[in-house]
Motif scaffolding. Structure first.
Motif, PDB file in Angstrom:
ATOM      1  N   LEU A 117       0.806  -1.220   0.000  1.00 53.53           N
ATOM      2  CA  LEU A 117       0.000   0.000   0.000  1.00 53.53           C
ATOM      3  C   LEU A 117       0.838   1.269   0.000  1.00 53.53           C
ATOM      4  N   VAL A 118       1.877   1.245   0.827  1.00 50.36           N
ATOM      5  CA  VAL A 118       2.542   2.507   1.169  1.00 50.36           C
ATOM      6  C   VAL A 118       3.298   3.162   0.011  1.00 50.36           C
ATOM      7  N   ASN A 119       3.691   2.348  -0.994  1.00 49.32           N
ATOM      8  CA  ASN A 119       4.472   2.931  -2.094  1.00 49.32           C
ATOM      9  C   ASN A 119       3.773   2.756  -3.437  1.00 49.32           C
ATOM     10  N   ALA A 124      -4.682   2.458  -8.333  1.00 47.08           N
ATOM     11  CA  ALA A 124      -4.677   1.132  -7.702  1.00 47.08           C
ATOM     12  C   ALA A 124      -4.722   1.236  -6.183  1.00 47.08           C
ATOM     13  N   HIS A 125      -3.945   2.190  -5.647  1.00 44.10           N
ATOM     14  CA  HIS A 125      -3.767   2.223  -4.200  1.00 44.10           C
ATOM     15  C   HIS A 125      -5.066   2.442  -3.419  1.00 44.10           C
ATOM     16  N   MET A 126      -5.793   3.468  -3.793  1.00 50.76           N
ATOM     17  CA  MET A 126      -6.954   3.855  -2.990  1.00 50.76           C
ATOM     18  C   MET A 126      -8.019   2.763  -3.002  1.00 50.76           C
ATOM     19  N   ARG A 128      -7.494  -0.413  -3.227  1.00 50.44           N
ATOM     20  CA  ARG A 128      -7.044  -1.471  -2.324  1.00 50.44           C
ATOM     21  C   ARG A 128      -7.155  -1.046  -0.860  1.00 50.44           C
ATOM     22  N   ARG A 129      -6.709   0.164  -0.609  1.00 55.23           N
ATOM     23  CA  ARG A 129      -6.729   0.662   0.767  1.00 55.23           C
ATOM     24  C   ARG A 129      -8.152   0.623   1.321  1.00 55.23           C
ATOM     25  N   ARG A 130      -9.105   1.027   0.493  1.00 52.21           N
ATOM     26  CA  ARG A 130     -10.465   1.085   1.003  1.00 52.21           C
ATOM     27  C   ARG A 130     -11.050  -0.296   1.229  1.00 52.21           C
ATOM     28  N   ARG A 325       9.597   9.703   2.001  1.00 50.03           N
ATOM     29  CA  ARG A 325      10.012  10.117   0.656  1.00 50.03           C
ATOM     30  C   ARG A 325       8.886  10.160  -0.366  1.00 50.03           C
ATOM     31  N   ARG A 326       9.018  11.047  -1.308  1.00 53.72           N
ATOM     32  CA  ARG A 326       8.112  11.146  -2.447  1.00 53.72           C
ATOM     33  C   ARG A 326       8.944  11.522  -3.670  1.00 53.72           C
ATOM     34  N   ARG A 327       8.419  11.221  -4.876  1.00 55.98           N
ATOM     35  CA  ARG A 327       9.085  11.661  -6.098  1.00 55.98           C
ATOM     36  C   ARG A 327       8.131  12.551  -6.888  1.00 55.98           C
ATOM     37  N   GLY A 379       2.401  10.295   8.847  1.00 56.65           N
ATOM     38  CA  GLY A 379       2.138  10.745   7.490  1.00 56.65           C
ATOM     39  C   GLY A 379       0.819  11.490   7.452  1.00 56.65           C
ATOM     40  N   TYR A 380       0.300  11.667   6.213  1.00 63.25           N
ATOM     41  CA  TYR A 380      -0.948  12.414   6.100  1.00 63.25           C
ATOM     42  C   TYR A 380      -1.617  12.109   4.762  1.00 63.25           C
ATOM     43  N   GLY A 381      -2.925  12.122   4.768  1.00 67.21           N
ATOM     44  CA  GLY A 381      -3.676  12.031   3.507  1.00 67.21           C
ATOM     45  C   GLY A 381      -3.939  10.602   3.079  1.00 67.21           C
ATOM     46  N   SER A 382      -3.786  10.345   1.793  1.00 67.65           N
ATOM     47  CA  SER A 382      -4.264   9.070   1.249  1.00 67.65           C
ATOM     48  C   SER A 382      -3.401   7.874   1.653  1.00 67.65           C
ATOM     49  N   HIS A 383      -2.191   8.113   2.130  1.00 66.76           N
ATOM     50  CA  HIS A 383      -1.364   6.993   2.598  1.00 66.76           C
ATOM     51  C   HIS A 383      -1.184   7.025   4.108  1.00 66.76           C
ATOM     52  N   GLN A 384      -1.887   7.897   4.786  1.00 63.75           N
ATOM     53  CA  GLN A 384      -1.640   8.011   6.220  1.00 63.75           C
ATOM     54  C   GLN A 384      -1.724   6.638   6.870  1.00 63.75           C
ATOM     55  N   CYS A 385      -0.848   6.428   7.818  1.00 67.93           N
ATOM     56  CA  CYS A 385      -0.706   5.129   8.475  1.00 67.93           C
ATOM     57  C   CYS A 385      -2.069   4.508   8.805  1.00 67.93           C
ATOM     58  N   LEU A 386      -2.292   3.339   8.257  1.00 65.96           N
ATOM     59  CA  LEU A 386      -3.539   2.641   8.574  1.00 65.96           C
ATOM     60  C   LEU A 386      -3.496   2.075   9.981  1.00 65.96           C
TER      61      LEU A 386
HETATM   62  C1  HEM Z   1       1.880   3.824   6.517  1.00 65.70           C
HETATM   63  C2  HEM Z   1       4.199   5.470  10.464  1.00 65.70           C
HETATM   64  C3  HEM Z   1       2.502   1.730  13.064  1.00 65.70           C
HETATM   65  C4  HEM Z   1       0.528  -0.133   9.042  1.00 65.70           C
HETATM   66  C5  HEM Z   1       2.663   4.567   7.364  1.00 65.70           C
HETATM   67  C6  HEM Z   1       3.368   5.772   6.964  1.00 65.70           C
HETATM   68  C7  HEM Z   1       4.023   6.217   8.070  1.00 65.70           C
HETATM   69  C8  HEM Z   1       3.738   5.316   9.165  1.00 65.70           C
HETATM   70  C9  HEM Z   1       4.901   7.463   8.162  1.00 65.70           C
HETATM   71  C10 HEM Z   1       3.355   6.429   5.586  1.00 65.70           C
HETATM   72  C11 HEM Z   1       2.354   7.561   5.588  1.00 65.70           C
HETATM   73  C12 HEM Z   1       2.201   8.362   4.319  1.00 65.70           C
HETATM   74  O1  HEM Z   1       2.793   8.063   3.290  1.00 65.70           O
HETATM   75  O2  HEM Z   1       1.425   9.349   4.385  1.00 65.70           O
HETATM   76  C13 HEM Z   1       3.904   4.608  11.510  1.00 65.70           C
HETATM   77  C14 HEM Z   1       4.318   4.827  12.885  1.00 65.70           C
HETATM   78  C15 HEM Z   1       3.826   3.775  13.625  1.00 65.70           C
HETATM   79  C16 HEM Z   1       3.129   2.901  12.709  1.00 65.70           C
HETATM   80  C17 HEM Z   1       5.130   6.015  13.373  1.00 65.70           C
HETATM   81  C18 HEM Z   1       3.949   3.496  15.096  1.00 65.70           C
HETATM   82  C19 HEM Z   1       4.056   4.401  16.032  1.00 65.70           C
HETATM   83  C20 HEM Z   1       1.820   0.888  12.204  1.00 65.70           C
HETATM   84  C21 HEM Z   1       1.182  -0.339  12.592  1.00 65.70           C
HETATM   85  C22 HEM Z   1       0.640  -0.876  11.466  1.00 65.70           C
HETATM   86  C23 HEM Z   1       0.939   0.033  10.363  1.00 65.70           C
HETATM   87  C24 HEM Z   1       1.102  -0.899  14.005  1.00 65.70           C
HETATM   88  C25 HEM Z   1      -0.144  -2.155  11.429  1.00 65.70           C
HETATM   89  C26 HEM Z   1      -0.196  -2.985  10.460  1.00 65.70           C
HETATM   90  C27 HEM Z   1       0.695   0.795   8.033  1.00 65.70           C
HETATM   91  C28 HEM Z   1       0.179   0.628   6.685  1.00 65.70           C
HETATM   92  C29 HEM Z   1       0.560   1.781   5.953  1.00 65.70           C
HETATM   93  C30 HEM Z   1       1.320   2.613   6.886  1.00 65.70           C
HETATM   94  C31 HEM Z   1      -0.618  -0.533   6.153  1.00 65.70           C
HETATM   95  C32 HEM Z   1       0.276   2.090   4.479  1.00 65.70           C
HETATM   96  C33 HEM Z   1      -1.004   2.875   4.289  1.00 65.70           C
HETATM   97  C34 HEM Z   1      -1.235   3.322   2.857  1.00 65.70           C
HETATM   98  O3  HEM Z   1      -0.286   3.583   2.121  1.00 65.70           O
HETATM   99  O4  HEM Z   1      -2.425   3.416   2.459  1.00 65.70           O
HETATM  100  N1  HEM Z   1       2.907   4.307   8.711  1.00 65.70           N
HETATM  101  N2  HEM Z   1       3.200   3.447  11.431  1.00 65.70           N
HETATM  102  N3  HEM Z   1       1.661   1.086  10.857  1.00 65.70           N
HETATM  103  N4  HEM Z   1       1.370   2.002   8.127  1.00 65.70           N
HETATM  104 FE1  HEM Z   1       2.198   2.742   9.804  1.00 65.70          FE
END
Ligand code: HEM
Ligand code: FES
Length: 778
Positions: A117-119, A124-126, A128-130, A325-327, A379-386
């Motif tokens: 998801l994250v990269n 495709a991403h949104m 899947r994410r949803r 990071r972003r490009r 992070g923030y927005g459409s990839h914000q940590c799930l």
């Molecule tokens: C994405 C931080 C814990 C799953 C991210 C991103 C960051 C982040 C910076 C990218 C955000 C962006 O691009 O806007 C953190 C931090 C955590 C943490 C600091 C702990 C303090 C977790 C945990 C999970 C998780 C426990 C559980 C599975 C994910 C997933 C994404 C993600 C699936 C991708 C979401 C997407 O791209 O739609 N996280 N995370 N993270 N994180 Fe975390």
């Protein structure tokens, strides 16, 4: 501004940076050409290492790294927000590319880690994410709470009588890993092997591994990949649990083209990494910070309701991801700087989180801070940590158990904290703490072992943020004006405030905002002046009637929505009535800066013009007073007409005064500064919007959404809980199902095709088409 900015001292040499500038340059005071992320100041303190950038060059190119560095809050957030221009595709690319030898090792294992998801780019991403965010909803996460608590207690039981422990080694490293495996649904019997393989990915992705290290890491990564595949195949046979992988496998049957095989295998491995090191490091940072600030540690021991916000503040202050990071896939502009197509950006959340343009006193750890969840560590927005609410839940349980069972623990003094050199992940390798086991509360009071504080899943609740204060003195400083001086009941220092800051003052059920008007530099008291408004909403009357010296009250803040920009050449300050309170603080500040300024202070009756004595004592030479009952009045038009071409006006007072100023200064509106108490704008233009009705099918209610509010606001106001994060149509968390009616989609979380065909809408921004009425499955 911060301790460091005020003192101007170099954190390395302890010398005054300005005075010593000609002798030795402070290594924290960098330039784009010298800036390095693998060694030196950035490794010591990433936020401090970019202060020069935030102040002087917030977007710059680093020739050493080949990246554009972005350091201010608004700019970092803007890059996160716009993934049409700033692609996340490089988020997990190796900072130091693999050698051919290491790649050969990976090939041997058929290593095929693909986009997770994250990269992943849109669309495709949104989609899947949803599909996959279901497992992260509060009601789903609640299924894991018991497991998190059990594992945590198991680990604490092992060392509680020992008296000294390395919290990282003996708890914070392993517990999040075990929780991650459970969250994914990995069978118990496979956990040990996965634990063994999921070695430090940090060096591999964000570090500068040597050639030998690269080969070792590649071996481990290869094995990890292979074994994840085996575990996945096994899980496919019975995917019935609450695990995220179970859910994903079930969804694959429905939507095989969205949840592909390659995705599942990649996510199996990436999920462990995403959930493990992030949370382990964030927890270690948070324990270190709170134990270093003993008074705060004691506050959370005494009142566990403070734990959620304290954790959030630690995530802001010292998060486990410091940069992302972003490009740029198109030519772009960030913070006014042109970024070429193809450029790589390193957006530094640690720096953004310490940006004084967004956070008051950013270098102070303030567990009562009420905008701390604005931090960008997730992070923030459409990839914000799930996974953020899972991480929050884990950390809350760690803190709750340890503050309850070992409130007397302290950091082992003089330990040296080591950090793995890399650009992005940050947390101490070890965290030694010690305590006297004979004083463990559970020895005399075993009941505490069974007690638990209820965990609410989600961001910290604002209700828990107020801090207790004692009314130190009350003084009548005008016929209807009460000056109130507040102190911390335990004599602790209070957060620093700036000219223009206010506090929210809670007395009984009332909460009112009052500007701070104490003397600059006094951080042991907070002072406000409260005018009794007999025709107001009752708050000030209630305060006047009930407040007594020695009484305990609750406040929130300080916050500043009326900031003094200190870079202008000339100032005119205009106060009407009780509006003098922020204005006098601004006058004090301008005087100490040596800036030219004038003060105009108008009031209806002299007897109610507060603080005239102090004003005339400190600013008499530049102050003009106008008391209405003495026949004097302020000629606003003449005052505005008389200002210089560079003069900025700051004004506080009654609506009529501010409206008149706004009219007079319309052509030069950017030079008028007035207080905006409502900080959140909905982005809606009520003139172009129409109100609409929504029917809630399950709860059998009908609501009207006004032209100036969002559907989400209206639902929340009606007491309906909806998940939300970005509130601007990016992240997909506020989705609701539409049973009938035509939606006017305004989000970016769904594709154009979905907008045309789907029965969902994003409630934070989408509305009903003109003339339509929506029926929602709520
Ligand atoms: C994405 C931080 C814990 C799953 C991210 C991103 C960051 C982040 C910076 C990218 C955000 C962006 O691009 O806007 C953190 C931090 C955590 C943490 C600091 C702990 C303090 C977790 C945990 C999970 C998780 C426990 C559980 C599975 C994910 C997933 C994404 C993600 C699936 C991708 C979401 C997407 O791209 O739609 N996280 N995370 N993270 N994180 Fe975390
Ligand atoms: Fe993020 Fe609505 S899309 S809250």
């Amino acid at each position: 501004s911060s301790a460091m900015a005020v003192g101007g001292g170099c954190p390395f040499t302890g010398s005054n940076a300005k005075a010593e500038a000609t002798k030795a340059k402070c290594p924290f005071d960098n330039t784009p050409a010298d800036f390095d992320m693998f060694e030196g100041p950035y490794q010591v303190d990433p936020a401090e290492a970019l202060r020069w950038s935030r102040d002087r060059e917030p977007v710059f190119y680093s020739p050493k790294l080949g990246y554009w560095i972005v350091s201010r809050y608004e700019d970092v957030k803007a890059v996160f927000r716009n993934n049409d221009v700033f692609s996340p595709s490089i988020a997990l690319e190796k900072m130091t590319p693999n050698s051919p030898e290491a790649n050969a090792v990976l090939e041997k294992y058929d290593y095929g880690m693909n986009r997770t998801l994250v990269n992943e780019d849109e669309p495709a991403h949104m989609e899947r994410r949803r599909v996959l965010l279901h497992s992260f909803l509060p009601e789903e996460l609640a299924h894991h709470e018991e497991m998190v608590r059990k594992v945590t207690r198991q680990y604490v039981d092992r060392f509680v009588d020992r008296g000294e422990v390395d919290l990282v080694e003996d708890m914070l490293w392993e517990v999040p890993l075990i929780i991650a495996l459970n969250f994914l649904g990995v069978p118990e019997e496979d956990m040990d092997r996965l634990r063994e393989y999921s070695i430090a990915h940090t060096v591999n992705t964000w570090g500068r591994p040597t050639l030998d290290e690269q080969i070792g890491v590649a071996e481990a990564v290869g094995k990890f990949w292979q074994f994840s595949g085996e575990v996945l195949e096994k899980m496919r046979k019975n995917p019935n649990g609450h695990g995220w992988m179970d859910y994903s496998i079930r969804k694959q049957k429905e939507l095989p083209e969205v949840v592909t095989d390659s995705y599942l295998h990649s996510m199996m491995m990436a999920g462990i990494v995403a959930a493990h090191e992030t949370t382990a490091n964030a927890s270690a940072n948070a324990f270190k910070l709170l134990l270093e600030n003993r008074a705060l540690w004691e506050s959370i021991c005494a009142n566990p309701a403070l734990i959620p916000n304290a954790i959030e503040e630690c995530l802001r202050f010292s998060g486990s991801f410091v940069a992302w990071r972003r490009r740029a896939i198109k030519p772009a502009v960030v913070g006014g700087v042109d970024i070429p197509e193809g450029a790589k950006l390193l957006i530094v959340m640690a720096s953004a989180n310490h940006d004084e343009r967004h956070f008051e006193n950013p270098d102070e750890l303030d567990i009562y801070r009420d905008n701390t969840t604005d931090h960008l560590t997730f992070g923030y927005g459409s990839h914000q940590c799930l996974g953020k609410n899972l991480a929050r839940m884990e950390m809350r349980i760690f803190f709750e158990e340890l503050t309850k069972r070992l409130p007397h623990m302290e950091l082992v003094p003089n330990q040296k904290f080591e950090y793995l050199p890399n650009t992005s992940v940050r947390g101490p390798d070890n965290l030694w703490v010690r305590w006297d086991p004979s004083k463990n509360p559970e020895r005399t009071n075993p009941e505490i072992l069974g007690s638990r504080y209820p965990i609410k899943i989600g961001p910290p609740s604002k209700q828990d943020l107020s801090r207790e204060m004692r009314v130190e003195t009350l003084e009548r400083i005008g016929e209807n004006i009460l000056a109130v001086t507040l102190k911390d009941p335990n004599g602790n220092a209070l957060p620093r405030w700036n000219a223009g800051s206010h506090i929210d003052f809670e007395v009984g059920d009332f909460s009112r905002k009052y500007s701070l008007c104490g003397e600059a530099g006094d951080n042991s008291t907070l002072k406000v002046a409260i005018l009794r408004e007999d025709n107001g909403r009752g708050g000030s009357l209630h305060i006047h009637q009930t407040l007594r010296e020695g009484m305990s009250v609750r406040i929130r803040g300080p916050k500043n929505h009326f900031r003094l920009n200190e870079t202008h050449d000339d100032y005119v300050l205009i106060a009407g009535g009780i509006g003098i309170t922020p204005i006098i603080a601004m006058a004090d500040r301008l005087k100490s800066l040596g800036k030219p300024y004038q003060v105009h202070y108008a009031g209806r009756v002299r007897a109610n013009m507060a603080m005239v004595g102090r004003l005339m004592r400190d600013h008499g030479a530049v102050t003009s007073l106008y008391a209405g009952d003495e026949g004097q009045s302020l000629d606003l038009a003449a005052t505005v007409a008389g200002i210089g071409a560079q003069t900025h006006i700051y004004s506080c007072g009654p609506e009529s005064l501010l409206n008149a100023l706004q009219d007079l200064m319309e052509p030069i509106a950017d030079r008028l500064h007035i207080e905006h108490f409502s900080a959140v704008a909905t982005g809606l233009d009520p003139e172009n919007e129409t109100a609409f009705e929504v029917e809630l099918a399950d709860s059998e209610r009908t609501l009207t959404v006004a032209a100036n509010e969002t559907l989400l606001d209206a639902l929340e106001a009606a007491g309906i809980d909806i998940q939300s994060d970005c509130r601007e149509g990016l992240c997909g968390s506020c989705e609701v199902r539409v049973l009938d009616g035509e939606a006017d989609h305004r989000d970016k979380a769904m594709s154009a095709t979905e907008h045309a065909t789907s029965d969902r809408l994003m409630s934070c921004c989408s509305r009903a088409k003109k003339g339509s009425r929506l029926v929602l499955a709520l």
